[in-house]
Design a protein around this motif. Structure first.
Motif, PDB file in Angstrom:
ATOM      1  N   VAL A 127       0.826  -1.208   0.000  1.00 34.06           N
ATOM      2  CA  VAL A 127       0.000   0.000   0.000  1.00 34.06           C
ATOM      3  C   VAL A 127       0.862   1.261   0.000  1.00 34.06           C
ATOM      4  O   VAL A 127       0.604   2.207  -0.753  1.00 34.06           O
ATOM      5  N   LEU A 128       1.895   1.297   0.827  1.00 34.02           N
ATOM      6  CA  LEU A 128       2.742   2.490   0.905  1.00 34.02           C
ATOM      7  C   LEU A 128       3.510   2.724  -0.395  1.00 34.02           C
ATOM      8  O   LEU A 128       3.635   3.874  -0.846  1.00 34.02           O
ATOM      9  N   THR A 129       4.017   1.661  -0.996  1.00 32.53           N
ATOM     10  CA  THR A 129       4.714   1.802  -2.275  1.00 32.53           C
ATOM     11  C   THR A 129       3.766   2.324  -3.345  1.00 32.53           C
ATOM     12  O   THR A 129       4.104   3.210  -4.135  1.00 32.53           O
ATOM     13  N   THR A 130       2.558   1.772  -3.359  1.00 32.95           N
ATOM     14  CA  THR A 130       1.550   2.218  -4.320  1.00 32.95           C
ATOM     15  C   THR A 130       1.225   3.692  -4.128  1.00 32.95           C
ATOM     16  O   THR A 130       1.163   4.463  -5.094  1.00 32.95           O
ATOM     17  N   SER A 131       1.007   4.092  -2.887  1.00 35.37           N
ATOM     18  CA  SER A 131       0.649   5.481  -2.607  1.00 35.37           C
ATOM     19  C   SER A 131       1.743   6.433  -3.058  1.00 35.37           C
ATOM     20  O   SER A 131       1.461   7.500  -3.637  1.00 35.37           O
ATOM     21  N   PHE A 132       2.971   6.087  -2.821  1.00 39.06           N
ATOM     22  CA  PHE A 132       4.099   6.943  -3.223  1.00 39.06           C
ATOM     23  C   PHE A 132       4.149   7.098  -4.745  1.00 39.06           C
ATOM     24  O   PHE A 132       4.244   8.209  -5.274  1.00 39.06           O
ATOM     25  N   ILE A 133       4.036   5.986  -5.453  1.00 37.78           N
ATOM     26  CA  ILE A 133       4.144   6.017  -6.917  1.00 37.78           C
ATOM     27  C   ILE A 133       2.954   6.727  -7.548  1.00 37.78           C
ATOM     28  O   ILE A 133       3.106   7.558  -8.449  1.00 37.78           O
ATOM     29  N   VAL A 134       1.744   6.417  -7.076  1.00 39.33           N
ATOM     30  CA  VAL A 134       0.554   6.987  -7.711  1.00 39.33           C
ATOM     31  C   VAL A 134       0.489   8.494  -7.513  1.00 39.33           C
ATOM     32  O   VAL A 134       0.067   9.233  -8.416  1.00 39.33           O
ATOM     33  N   ASN A 135       0.916   8.986  -6.360  1.00 41.56           N
ATOM     34  CA  ASN A 135       0.881  10.430  -6.142  1.00 41.56           C
ATOM     35  C   ASN A 135       1.930  11.159  -6.981  1.00 41.56           C
ATOM     36  O   ASN A 135       1.686  12.292  -7.423  1.00 41.56           O
ATOM     37  N   LEU A 221      -6.588   0.999 -10.065  1.00 41.70           N
ATOM     38  CA  LEU A 221      -6.765  -0.373  -9.585  1.00 41.70           C
ATOM     39  C   LEU A 221      -5.662  -1.288 -10.117  1.00 41.70           C
ATOM     40  O   LEU A 221      -5.108  -2.114  -9.376  1.00 41.70           O
ATOM     41  N   ALA A 222      -5.355  -1.139 -11.406  1.00 46.14           N
ATOM     42  CA  ALA A 222      -4.322  -1.979 -12.013  1.00 46.14           C
ATOM     43  C   ALA A 222      -2.955  -1.715 -11.396  1.00 46.14           C
ATOM     44  O   ALA A 222      -2.204  -2.650 -11.097  1.00 46.14           O
ATOM     45  N   LEU A 223      -2.643  -0.430 -11.177  1.00 45.08           N
ATOM     46  CA  LEU A 223      -1.351  -0.088 -10.582  1.00 45.08           C
ATOM     47  C   LEU A 223      -1.218  -0.689  -9.191  1.00 45.08           C
ATOM     48  O   LEU A 223      -0.193  -1.309  -8.863  1.00 45.08           O
ATOM     49  N   GLY A 224      -2.244  -0.507  -8.359  1.00 40.09           N
ATOM     50  CA  GLY A 224      -2.181  -1.059  -7.011  1.00 40.09           C
ATOM     51  C   GLY A 224      -2.075  -2.568  -7.000  1.00 40.09           C
ATOM     52  O   GLY A 224      -1.269  -3.141  -6.254  1.00 40.09           O
ATOM     53  N   ALA A 225      -2.872  -3.225  -7.841  1.00 37.80           N
ATOM     54  CA  ALA A 225      -2.838  -4.688  -7.894  1.00 37.80           C
ATOM     55  C   ALA A 225      -1.488  -5.190  -8.397  1.00 37.80           C
ATOM     56  O   ALA A 225      -0.960  -6.186  -7.882  1.00 37.80           O
ATOM     57  N   TRP A 226      -0.917  -4.490  -9.375  1.00 39.20           N
ATOM     58  CA  TRP A 226       0.381  -4.906  -9.912  1.00 39.20           C
ATOM     59  C   TRP A 226       1.483  -4.752  -8.879  1.00 39.20           C
ATOM     60  O   TRP A 226       2.370  -5.598  -8.772  1.00 39.20           O
ATOM     61  N   ILE A 227       1.447  -3.667  -8.117  1.00 41.28           N
ATOM     62  CA  ILE A 227       2.471  -3.483  -7.088  1.00 41.28           C
ATOM     63  C   ILE A 227       2.326  -4.540  -6.002  1.00 41.28           C
ATOM     64  O   ILE A 227       3.321  -5.106  -5.525  1.00 41.28           O
ATOM     65  N   ALA A 228       1.083  -4.854  -5.592  1.00 47.00           N
ATOM     66  CA  ALA A 228       0.865  -5.922  -4.617  1.00 47.00           C
ATOM     67  C   ALA A 228       1.397  -7.245  -5.142  1.00 47.00           C
ATOM     68  O   ALA A 228       2.012  -8.023  -4.401  1.00 47.00           O
ATOM     69  N   PHE A 229       1.184  -7.496  -6.425  1.00 46.97           N
ATOM     70  CA  PHE A 229       1.684  -8.732  -7.043  1.00 46.97           C
ATOM     71  C   PHE A 229       3.209  -8.739  -7.074  1.00 46.97           C
ATOM     72  O   PHE A 229       3.841  -9.748  -6.753  1.00 46.97           O
ATOM     73  N   ALA A 230       3.811  -7.609  -7.463  1.00 46.98           N
ATOM     74  CA  ALA A 230       5.270  -7.537  -7.544  1.00 46.98           C
ATOM     75  C   ALA A 230       5.912  -7.718  -6.170  1.00 46.98           C
ATOM     76  O   ALA A 230       6.934  -8.408  -6.040  1.00 46.98           O
ATOM     77  N   VAL A 231       5.316  -7.118  -5.143  1.00 47.11           N
ATOM     78  CA  VAL A 231       5.851  -7.285  -3.789  1.00 47.11           C
ATOM     79  C   VAL A 231       5.690  -8.736  -3.335  1.00 47.11           C
ATOM     80  O   VAL A 231       6.569  -9.294  -2.670  1.00 47.11           O
ATOM     81  N   ALA A 232       4.589  -9.380  -3.713  1.00 47.21           N
ATOM     82  CA  ALA A 232       4.399 -10.798  -3.381  1.00 47.21           C
ATOM     83  C   ALA A 232       5.462 -11.655  -4.061  1.00 47.21           C
ATOM     84  O   ALA A 232       5.996 -12.593  -3.454  1.00 47.21           O
ATOM     85  N   VAL A 233       5.775 -11.339  -5.316  1.00 45.74           N
ATOM     86  CA  VAL A 233       6.832 -12.068  -6.017  1.00 45.74           C
ATOM     87  C   VAL A 233       8.158 -11.883  -5.291  1.00 45.74           C
ATOM     88  O   VAL A 233       8.930 -12.838  -5.109  1.00 45.74           O
ATOM     89  N   LEU A 234       8.445 -10.643  -4.877  1.00 46.81           N
ATOM     90  CA  LEU A 234       9.678 -10.374  -4.136  1.00 46.81           C
ATOM     91  C   LEU A 234       9.725 -11.167  -2.841  1.00 46.81           C
ATOM     92  O   LEU A 234      10.743 -11.798  -2.528  1.00 46.81           O
ATOM     93  N   PHE A 235       8.636 -11.176  -2.096  1.00 41.68           N
ATOM     94  CA  PHE A 235       8.596 -11.941  -0.852  1.00 41.68           C
ATOM     95  C   PHE A 235       8.788 -13.430  -1.122  1.00 41.68           C
ATOM     96  O   PHE A 235       9.442 -14.128  -0.341  1.00 41.68           O
ATOM     97  N   SER A 236       8.201 -13.910  -2.210  1.00 44.05           N
ATOM     98  CA  SER A 236       8.315 -15.341  -2.509  1.00 44.05           C
ATOM     99  C   SER A 236       9.747 -15.737  -2.825  1.00 44.05           C
ATOM    100  O   SER A 236      10.139 -16.882  -2.609  1.00 44.05           O
ATOM    101  N   ARG A 237      10.531 -14.796  -3.328  1.00 49.21           N
ATOM    102  CA  ARG A 237      11.946 -15.077  -3.627  1.00 49.21           C
ATOM    103  C   ARG A 237      12.725 -15.406  -2.358  1.00 49.21           C
ATOM    104  O   ARG A 237      13.754 -16.073  -2.407  1.00 49.21           O
TER     105      ARG A 237
END
Length: 259
Positions: A127-135, A221-237
């Motif tokens: 959420v914080l990463t999304t908020s920073f980028i979207v603003n 919506l797409a930006l937020g969902a994509w960032i959540a997905f990217a962070v999940a991929v990072l965590f999975s690594r």
């Protein structure tokens, strides 16, 4: 070797251990990392936003003033759920309650608390990463809101203007909602459709109250969902909260150990 030197080395080693553990976790999983079709996903998302811009923005810009006042009132009552402050407050409350409940359990309290901390870290970081980028994007693009449709239509832009009326694209509320419910959908796939539906309706509330075009909401919506997905991929690594599935998608590992 002096006592002070030995003590200093011990402190340095203790401080480096978390990073060393993360590095080992990453190396262990390196062979499992598979390529995701990022380009295909990105092109699909861009096309959806472009279609929303070309097909829906003008009709909605013209019709926004004619919507039912009751509908606008209801949408206005729920739309602020997408505010960053509200989302962070909800995350904090869930964390506090969950931590309290976890520590009440003598057997699995420590494991559950550690898992909860990682889950909250994942959602909060998304959420914080999304908020920073979207603003940053809103400020740089400077698209006029539907409130100014009569003056500018759907193609009014004033980059770096910094005024609320010129911060329409992408929708920050929708981006925050996309990150929150996208993260929840990844954490709890059994309820994925429910979370996606809630996210879409909350995004649509921004259109109903007349402060965003459909393309703004789709992009947010797409930006937020994509960032959540990217962070999940990072965590999975690193094997944190998620593991890497056979299709390379992050899979929640909520019922597995932390080793």
């Amino acid at each position: 070797m002096s006592t002070e030197t030995t003590s200093s080395q011990g402190i340095i080693q203790r401080q480096s251990r978390p990073w060393q553990r993360l590095a080992r976790r990453y190396d262990i999983r390196r062979s499992r990392h598979r390529h995701l079709p990022w380009l295909g996903y990105t092109l699909t998302t861009i096309n959806i936003v472009i279609l929303a811009f070309l097909v829906f923005d003008t009709p909605l810009g013209q019709a926004a003033k004619n919507l039912s006042p009751r509908l606008i009132e209801v949408a206005g009552a729920v739309t602020d759920i997408g505010r960053l402050a509200w989302i962070l407050a909800i995350i904090a409350v869930v964390f506090a309650v969950g931590l309290f409940v976890a520590r009440r359990s003598p057997t699995y309290g420590r494991y559950r608390a550690a898992l909860l901390i990682r889950m909250v870290a994942y959602v909060g970081l998304s959420v914080l990463t999304t908020s920073f980028i979207v603003n940053l994007l809103k400020y740089a693009i400077g698209r006029a809101r539907p409130l100014l449709y009569d003056q500018y239509g759907i193609v009014g832009f004033a980059p770096f203007h910094g005024d609320f009326l010129f911060e329409s694209f992408p929708s920050a509320h929708s981006a925050n909602v996309g990150a929150l419910f996208g993260a929840l959908a990844l954490l709890f796939p059994r309820f994925r459709l429910l979370f996606i539906g809630i996210g879409i309706w909350l995004g649509a509330s921004r259109i109903i109250i007349g402060v965003h075009y459909p393309s703004d909401v789709a992009a947010g919506l797409a930006l937020g969902a994509w960032i959540a997905f990217a962070v999940a991929v990072l965590f999975s690594r690193f094997g944190l909260v998620f593991s890497t599935g056979q299709d390379a998608w992050p899979r929640p590992r909520l019922n597995r150990g932390l080793r």
